[in-house]
Each structure stands twice: as structure tokens, then as C-alpha cells.
Design an enzyme around this catalytic site. Structure first.
Site, mmCIF file in Angstrom:
data_model
loop_
_atom_site.group_PDB
_atom_site.id
_atom_site.type_symbol
_atom_site.label_atom_id
_atom_site.label_comp_id
_atom_site.label_asym_id
_atom_site.label_seq_id
_atom_site.Cartn_x
_atom_site.Cartn_y
_atom_site.Cartn_z
ATOM 1 N N SER A 115 0.718 -1.238 -0.043
ATOM 2 C CA SER A 115 0.182 0.272 0.010
ATOM 3 C C SER A 115 0.784 1.177 -0.158
ATOM 4 O O SER A 115 0.289 2.487 -0.051
ATOM 5 C CB SER A 115 -0.819 -0.150 1.391
ATOM 6 O OG SER A 115 -0.080 0.141 2.210
ATOM 7 N N CYS A 116 2.110 1.262 -0.106
ATOM 8 C CA CYS A 116 3.139 2.408 0.219
ATOM 9 C C CYS A 116 4.353 2.174 -0.784
ATOM 10 O O CYS A 116 5.099 1.069 -0.495
ATOM 11 C CB CYS A 116 3.321 2.696 1.562
ATOM 12 S SG CYS A 116 4.660 3.958 1.940
ATOM 13 N N GLY A 117 4.546 3.166 -1.591
ATOM 14 C CA GLY A 117 5.748 2.889 -2.447
ATOM 15 C C GLY A 117 6.812 3.803 -1.773
ATOM 16 O O GLY A 117 7.981 3.531 -2.245
ATOM 17 N N CYS A 119 7.291 3.828 1.857
ATOM 18 C CA CYS A 119 7.617 3.478 3.343
ATOM 19 C C CYS A 119 8.967 3.063 3.479
ATOM 20 O O CYS A 119 9.512 3.027 4.700
ATOM 21 C CB CYS A 119 6.738 2.596 3.602
ATOM 22 S SG CYS A 119 4.859 2.866 3.521
#
Length: 283
Positions: A115-117, A119
Site C-alpha cells: 500500500s506504500c511505495g 515507506c
């Protein structure tokens, strides 16, 4: 064994109390470790498939490479899995000798969720990347009708979503025609796969193109578009404030709530042709 999809038996419950056991298809999600010269660089959760494109696009997004010739080789790690077979969750990249390793190579945390590129970056300072391409100079204009048709064109080709209902999609359009579509549990991965395809095809920078995504427009997606030289990012959902501010700063057109009947243009309105005279209304 890595799979794009996986069958699973589920129990479906209805409001009237009835139950039914049926087969369902789930979107695959597995870790992919990226290594540079044999050393760990990043781990991302992804839907297996088009892994080399994902890695190539990720390296573009990180500012590590800008040309396919800067990647000497990519291959799955060999001899680690049972029986000495290749490990399809580890890709080892060999860069050309004149390509320096990124400054955060040693410090980078090695986990990025689906869900996070961003992080996995080691500090706030390393989140922001500088593109070599001036998207503000791209003279592209796109008819409003063409833009409104992109979500349906994207949806029509989402084969994994059709089976699972559980993946994001990113599509690259040239003159209204879809030239590449990729799907993944992570929206940033879907974009990286598209950019990686373009890099390996020798098409970066992606001047004169529109990137249509199935979710929202986040800061990271605007930045990924800019790093690949894409002048227009269109999303079916909302953009974040930071995404719009970055688009404004870079001269990249950010479009949100594009659902086929209307859309919002947040930055560089001049790239959309065929719209009527602007009228100011209340917030």
C-alpha cells in the site's frame, strides 16, 4: 511457487441466514526482494508477474537509472530454493559499471508494503526525488472526450481484477490508445511495472503520454510519473493535497475523479482541450 492468483474456498453468508460454500479467486501477494550487485536494496509486496518490469520501474522511480543500457542484467536468484531451483521472489540486478549506487543504498530500510511505495526510504529527505525530465515543457494537449474515455478503456483490460476484484491497475495511453496496462495489489507497483516496461522498450522519457490509474492520485504516483517524463496523471479517485502541490510545482497535469462522465483538473488545465469557458462556483 509464485502465482498471480490463488483459488480459495469461502463461506458466503446472506442476511437471511443462508450460507453457501463456493470457490473464490484471490489476487496473489508475495514479497519481492530487489538486490543490487548481490546486496539487498528493497523488499516490496507485489502481485507476481512482470517482475523485471517492476524492478526496472522501481529503479527509475528511485532515480537509480534513466536508460535501459544502465541495467546490465536482471535475473532471479539461483540455487537457493529447494532443489537448487531459482527463487522467483528475489531479483538480482547488475548495473553498468558507470552507474553509481544510490546514496541510500546502505541506509535504506528494506521493506515496502503493497500500500506504500515510499515507506522503505530511510529519511524524509530521500522521499523527494529529482527528475531529469522537465514535464512542464511537454506541449501535450488531450481532448476532454479522450480523457473521459480512459477509465472505461482501462477497466476493459483489467483481467486480474475481473477474476479477483482485488488489484489496482495503471495504463499508459498515447493519443487515446492503450499501449501498456499492468495490475498489482499495490498501486505504486502497477505504475512501476508500466514505467519498467517503457524503460526496457527504450521509450523513456514518456513524453506525450497519459498515465491513467484505477485508484487515487498520491504524492508517490505524481513523483513516479515525473521521474518517467509523463506529463499527465489521471485517477478515478481523489488526489492528495501533496500530490496536487507537487504537480503544480513540476508542471504536471493532475486529474482526479475521472469516472467517465466528468473529471476535476487540479493543475495545468491548459493541457485539456475542448472544455467550455471556466465559471467560478462555490467551494
Amino acid at each position: 511457487m509464485v502465482r498471480v492468483t490463488k483459488p480459495w474456498r469461502v463461506t458466503r453468508l446472506r442476511g437471511d441466514g443462508s450460507t453457501r460454500v463456493r470457490a473464490d479467486i484471490l489476487a496473489g501477494e508475495e514479497p519481492l526482494e530487489v538486490r543490487l550487485g548481490g546486496r539487498p536494496f528493497n523488499v516490496t509486496m507485489r502481485t507476481p508477474g512482470h517482475d523485471f518490469e517492476l524492478v526496472a520501474g522501481f529503479l527509475v522511480s528511485e532515480g537509480v537509472v534513466v536508460d535501459r543500457e544502465q541495467i546490465r542484467s536482471m535475473d532471479y536468484r539461483a540455487g537457493i530454493a529447494a532443489g537448487g531451483e531459482r527463487d522467483y521472489n528475489v531479483v538480482d540486478v547488475r548495473l553498468a559499471e558507470d552507474v553509481p549506487l544510490p546514496d541510500t543504498y546502505i541506509e535504506r530500510h528494506v521493506y515496502t508494503s503493497s500500500s506504500c511505495g515510499v515507506c522503505g526510504t530511510a529519511s524524509i529527505e530521500t522521499v523527494r526525488k529529482t527528475s531529469q525530465y522537465a514535464v512542464s515543457q511537454d506541449p501535450l494537449t488531450v481532448p476532454l472526450g479522450v480523457l473521459l474515455g480512459l477509465p472505461d478503456a482501462l477497466r476493459a483490460e483489467q483481467s486480474v481484477f475481473e477474476r479477483t476484484g482485488g488489484v489496482h491497475a495503471a495504463g499508459l495511453f498515447v493519443d487515446g490508445e492503450l499501449v501498456c496496462l499492468r495490475e498489482d495489489v499495490g498501486r505504486h507497483n502497477a505504475v512501476d511495472k508500466v514505467v519498467g516496461w517503457a524503460l526496457l522498450e527504450g521509450r523513456v522519457p514518456l513524453t506525450g503520454t497519459v498515465l491513467q490509474v484505477s485508484g487515487r492520485a498520491s504524492f508517490e504516483l505524481v513523483q513516479k510519473a515525473a521521474m518517467a517524463g509523463i506529463p499527465v496523471l489521471s485517477a478515478v479517485s481523489a488526489p492528495s493535497a501533496l500530490a496536487v502541490e507537487l504537480g503544480e510545482e513540476l508542471g504536471l497535469t493532475v486529474i482526479g475523479f475521472n469516472r467517465g462522465e466528468m473529471l476535476n483538473v487540479y493543475t495545468r488545465h491548459d493541457r485539456v482541450s475542448g472544455a467550455g469557458e471556466e465559471r467560478e462556483t462555490g467551494a
